[in-house]
Design a protein around this motif. Structure first.
Motif, PDB file in Angstrom:
ATOM      1  N   PHE A 146       0.835  -1.194   0.000  1.00 12.59           N
ATOM      2  CA  PHE A 146       0.000   0.000   0.000  1.00 12.59           C
ATOM      3  C   PHE A 146       0.875   1.251   0.000  1.00 12.59           C
ATOM      4  O   PHE A 146       2.058   1.196   0.355  1.00 12.59           O
ATOM      5  N   VAL A 147       0.274   2.370  -0.401  1.00 14.42           N
ATOM      6  CA  VAL A 147       0.996   3.639  -0.429  1.00 14.42           C
ATOM      7  C   VAL A 147       0.188   4.672   0.341  1.00 14.42           C
ATOM      8  O   VAL A 147      -1.003   4.861   0.076  1.00 14.42           O
ATOM      9  N   LEU A 148       0.815   5.357   1.287  1.00 18.15           N
ATOM     10  CA  LEU A 148       0.132   6.397   2.045  1.00 18.15           C
ATOM     11  C   LEU A 148       0.000   7.657   1.195  1.00 18.15           C
ATOM     12  O   LEU A 148       0.931   8.039   0.494  1.00 18.15           O
ATOM     13  N   HIS A 149      -1.155   8.302   1.261  1.00 20.84           N
ATOM     14  CA  HIS A 149      -1.375   9.539   0.514  1.00 20.84           C
ATOM     15  C   HIS A 149      -0.619  10.661   1.230  1.00 20.84           C
ATOM     16  O   HIS A 149      -0.902  10.969   2.391  1.00 20.84           O
ATOM     17  N   PRO A 150       0.334  11.291   0.561  1.00 25.29           N
ATOM     18  CA  PRO A 150       1.168  12.304   1.223  1.00 25.29           C
ATOM     19  C   PRO A 150       0.415  13.531   1.707  1.00 25.29           C
ATOM     20  O   PRO A 150       0.861  14.225   2.612  1.00 25.29           O
ATOM     21  N   GLU A 151      -0.766  13.818   1.119  1.00 28.66           N
ATOM     22  CA  GLU A 151      -1.498  15.028   1.480  1.00 28.66           C
ATOM     23  C   GLU A 151      -2.602  14.775   2.511  1.00 28.66           C
ATOM     24  O   GLU A 151      -3.316  15.696   2.895  1.00 28.66           O
ATOM     25  N   LYS A 152      -2.746  13.524   2.948  1.00 26.17           N
ATOM     26  CA  LYS A 152      -3.841  13.209   3.873  1.00 26.17           C
ATOM     27  C   LYS A 152      -3.367  12.904   5.293  1.00 26.17           C
ATOM     28  O   LYS A 152      -4.167  12.510   6.137  1.00 26.17           O
ATOM     29  N   LEU A 153      -2.082  13.086   5.544  1.00 26.86           N
ATOM     30  CA  LEU A 153      -1.565  12.896   6.896  1.00 26.86           C
ATOM     31  C   LEU A 153      -1.924  14.107   7.746  1.00 26.86           C
ATOM     32  O   LEU A 153      -1.642  15.240   7.382  1.00 26.86           O
ATOM     33  N   ARG A 154      -2.560  13.861   8.881  1.00 28.23           N
ATOM     34  CA  ARG A 154      -2.929  14.944   9.789  1.00 28.23           C
ATOM     35  C   ARG A 154      -2.535  14.576  11.217  1.00 28.23           C
ATOM     36  O   ARG A 154      -2.816  13.473  11.671  1.00 28.23           O
ATOM     37  N   ILE A 155      -1.896  15.512  11.880  1.00 21.21           N
ATOM     38  CA  ILE A 155      -1.534  15.339  13.287  1.00 21.21           C
ATOM     39  C   ILE A 155      -2.389  16.297  14.105  1.00 21.21           C
ATOM     40  O   ILE A 155      -2.265  17.518  13.974  1.00 21.21           O
ATOM     41  N   MET A 156      -3.266  15.752  14.927  1.00 25.84           N
ATOM     42  CA  MET A 156      -4.212  16.563  15.706  1.00 25.84           C
ATOM     43  C   MET A 156      -3.868  16.454  17.178  1.00 25.84           C
ATOM     44  O   MET A 156      -3.989  15.388  17.779  1.00 25.84           O
ATOM     45  N   ARG A 157      -3.437  17.554  17.729  1.00 16.95           N
ATOM     46  CA  ARG A 157      -2.980  17.548  19.122  1.00 16.95           C
ATOM     47  C   ARG A 157      -4.091  17.988  20.066  1.00 16.95           C
ATOM     48  O   ARG A 157      -5.124  18.504  19.655  1.00 16.95           O
ATOM     49  N   LYS A 158      -3.859  17.787  21.351  1.00 11.48           N
ATOM     50  CA  LYS A 158      -4.823  18.147  22.383  1.00 11.48           C
ATOM     51  C   LYS A 158      -5.095  19.650  22.339  1.00 11.48           C
ATOM     52  O   LYS A 158      -4.184  20.449  22.199  1.00 11.48           O
ATOM     53  N   GLY A 159      -6.349  20.031  22.465  1.00 11.40           N
ATOM     54  CA  GLY A 159      -6.718  21.440  22.426  1.00 11.40           C
ATOM     55  C   GLY A 159      -7.285  21.854  21.089  1.00 11.40           C
ATOM     56  O   GLY A 159      -8.055  22.814  21.004  1.00 11.40           O
ATOM     57  N   ALA A 160      -6.908  21.125  20.030  1.00  9.72           N
ATOM     58  CA  ALA A 160      -7.446  21.411  18.698  1.00  9.72           C
ATOM     59  C   ALA A 160      -8.577  20.427  18.401  1.00  9.72           C
ATOM     60  O   ALA A 160      -8.720  19.404  19.072  1.00  9.72           O
ATOM     61  N   ARG A 161      -9.395  20.746  17.406  1.00 12.85           N
ATOM     62  CA  ARG A 161     -10.478  19.828  17.051  1.00 12.85           C
ATOM     63  C   ARG A 161      -9.889  18.574  16.424  1.00 12.85           C
ATOM     64  O   ARG A 161      -9.140  18.636  15.454  1.00 12.85           O
ATOM     65  N   GLN A 162     -10.241  17.435  16.972  1.00 13.31           N
ATOM     66  CA  GLN A 162      -9.751  16.153  16.473  1.00 13.31           C
ATOM     67  C   GLN A 162     -10.885  15.465  15.714  1.00 13.31           C
ATOM     68  O   GLN A 162     -11.865  15.024  16.296  1.00 13.31           O
ATOM     69  N   GLU A 163     -10.738  15.405  14.401  1.00 14.30           N
ATOM     70  CA  GLU A 163     -11.794  14.873  13.541  1.00 14.30           C
ATOM     71  C   GLU A 163     -11.298  13.669  12.764  1.00 14.30           C
ATOM     72  O   GLU A 163     -10.238  13.708  12.138  1.00 14.30           O
ATOM     73  N   VAL A 164     -12.039  12.578  12.824  1.00 17.21           N
ATOM     74  CA  VAL A 164     -11.677  11.339  12.130  1.00 17.21           C
ATOM     75  C   VAL A 164     -12.883  10.849  11.345  1.00 17.21           C
ATOM     76  O   VAL A 164     -13.958  10.651  11.921  1.00 17.21           O
ATOM     77  N   THR A 165     -12.717  10.672  10.046  1.00 16.85           N
ATOM     78  CA  THR A 165     -13.780  10.212   9.136  1.00 16.85           C
ATOM     79  C   THR A 165     -15.087  10.974   9.352  1.00 16.85           C
ATOM     80  O   THR A 165     -16.179  10.399   9.390  1.00 16.85           O
ATOM     81  N   GLY A 166     -14.963  12.287   9.503  1.00 18.35           N
ATOM     82  CA  GLY A 166     -16.148  13.126   9.626  1.00 18.35           C
ATOM     83  C   GLY A 166     -16.708  13.241  11.028  1.00 18.35           C
ATOM     84  O   GLY A 166     -17.699  13.953  11.240  1.00 18.35           O
ATOM     85  N   LEU A 167     -16.104  12.565  11.997  1.00 20.86           N
ATOM     86  CA  LEU A 167     -16.574  12.608  13.379  1.00 20.86           C
ATOM     87  C   LEU A 167     -15.582  13.362  14.253  1.00 20.86           C
ATOM     88  O   LEU A 167     -14.368  13.181  14.131  1.00 20.86           O
ATOM     89  N   VAL A 168     -16.095  14.202  15.149  1.00 21.38           N
ATOM     90  CA  VAL A 168     -15.255  14.892  16.121  1.00 21.38           C
ATOM     91  C   VAL A 168     -15.104  13.971  17.325  1.00 21.38           C
ATOM     92  O   VAL A 168     -16.108  13.524  17.909  1.00 21.38           O
TER      93      VAL A 168
END
Length: 219
Positions: free
Chosen positions: A83-105
């Motif tokens: 498999f190949v990871l999409h280079p533009e879809k990597l997101r690092i979400m830290r504490k304090g910021a909105r953490q959203e995964v597959t459309g869910l917070v």
């Protein structure tokens, strides 16, 4: 097999989008990948989850210091599994910021983006005033399906809130007497060209006798 002839379709071969078999096939293909990534995450103090082709890793406390090492290892594992990871879809979400995964917070409790909900309510209001024509929700060409699907999505996460939206959507469908139209899935230019090529071959084969048609017999 048992003296029965099985015929193979000659038409263009494409996989249907949204087939109920898709999740099962994905799980089969990703079985080894999931095992390796789950072990890798556990070793570094992370939790691993996957939805379709979205990989998620979460951690708190001192385990977050292993993030760089984890990312490097995830790339190596996915590449070795084909498999190949999409280079533009990597997101690092830290504490304090909105953490959203597959459309869910997913910060403290499961939720949906308030911004998207406001946009959706505004769309329903516009439809109520002026009808469905010329409106858009998401990338689907079928607005009725898109709106109905999003209302059900909200209901899955927030049942009471989603039920109200679903009732409003059903009311708008009845108000304007619209029906979902059957629209073919979008095709890439390469796939469209391939289908056209296969169709031309079929036209050339139309003059052949029935006995000349390709068939396979299994014993």
């Amino acid at each position: 097999m048992d003296n029965i002839e099985y015929f193979v379709a000659k038409g263009p071969r494409v996989l249907p989008q949204g087939a109920p078999t898709s999740p099962m096939l994905t799980n089969i293909l990703c079985y080894k990948l999931d095992k390796r990534l789950a072990g890798l995450a556990n070793k570094n103090g992370f939790n691993y989850s996957r939805y379709a082709d979205d990989l998620s890793f979460s951690a708190k406390g001192e385990s977050t210091e292993n993030l760089t090492k984890l990312l490097w290892a995830v790339r190596k594992v996915t590449e070795s599994e084909g498999f190949v990871l999409h280079p533009e879809k990597l997101r690092i979400m830290r504490k304090g910021a909105r953490q959203e995964v597959t459309g869910l917070v997913v910060n403290e409790q499961l939720g949906i983006s308030r911004k998207n909900l406001r946009k959706f309510r505004a769309l329903l209001h516009q439809i109520k005033l002026a009808g469905w024509q010329g409106k858009q929700w998401g990338s689907s060409p079928n607005l009725v399906y898109s709106v109905y699907g999003y209302a059900n999505f909200v209901k899955m996460v927030k049942p009471k809130q989603g039920e109200k939206l679903l009732q409003e959507v059903q009311s708008l469908i009845a108000q304007w007497k619209v029906k979902p139209t059957q629209t073919p899935p979008p095709l890439s230019n390469k796939l469209a060209d391939k289908i056209s090529e296969e169709q031309e071959k079929l036209k050339k084969d139309d003059g052949k006798k029935e006995d000349d048609q390709p068939r396979w017999k299994l014993w």
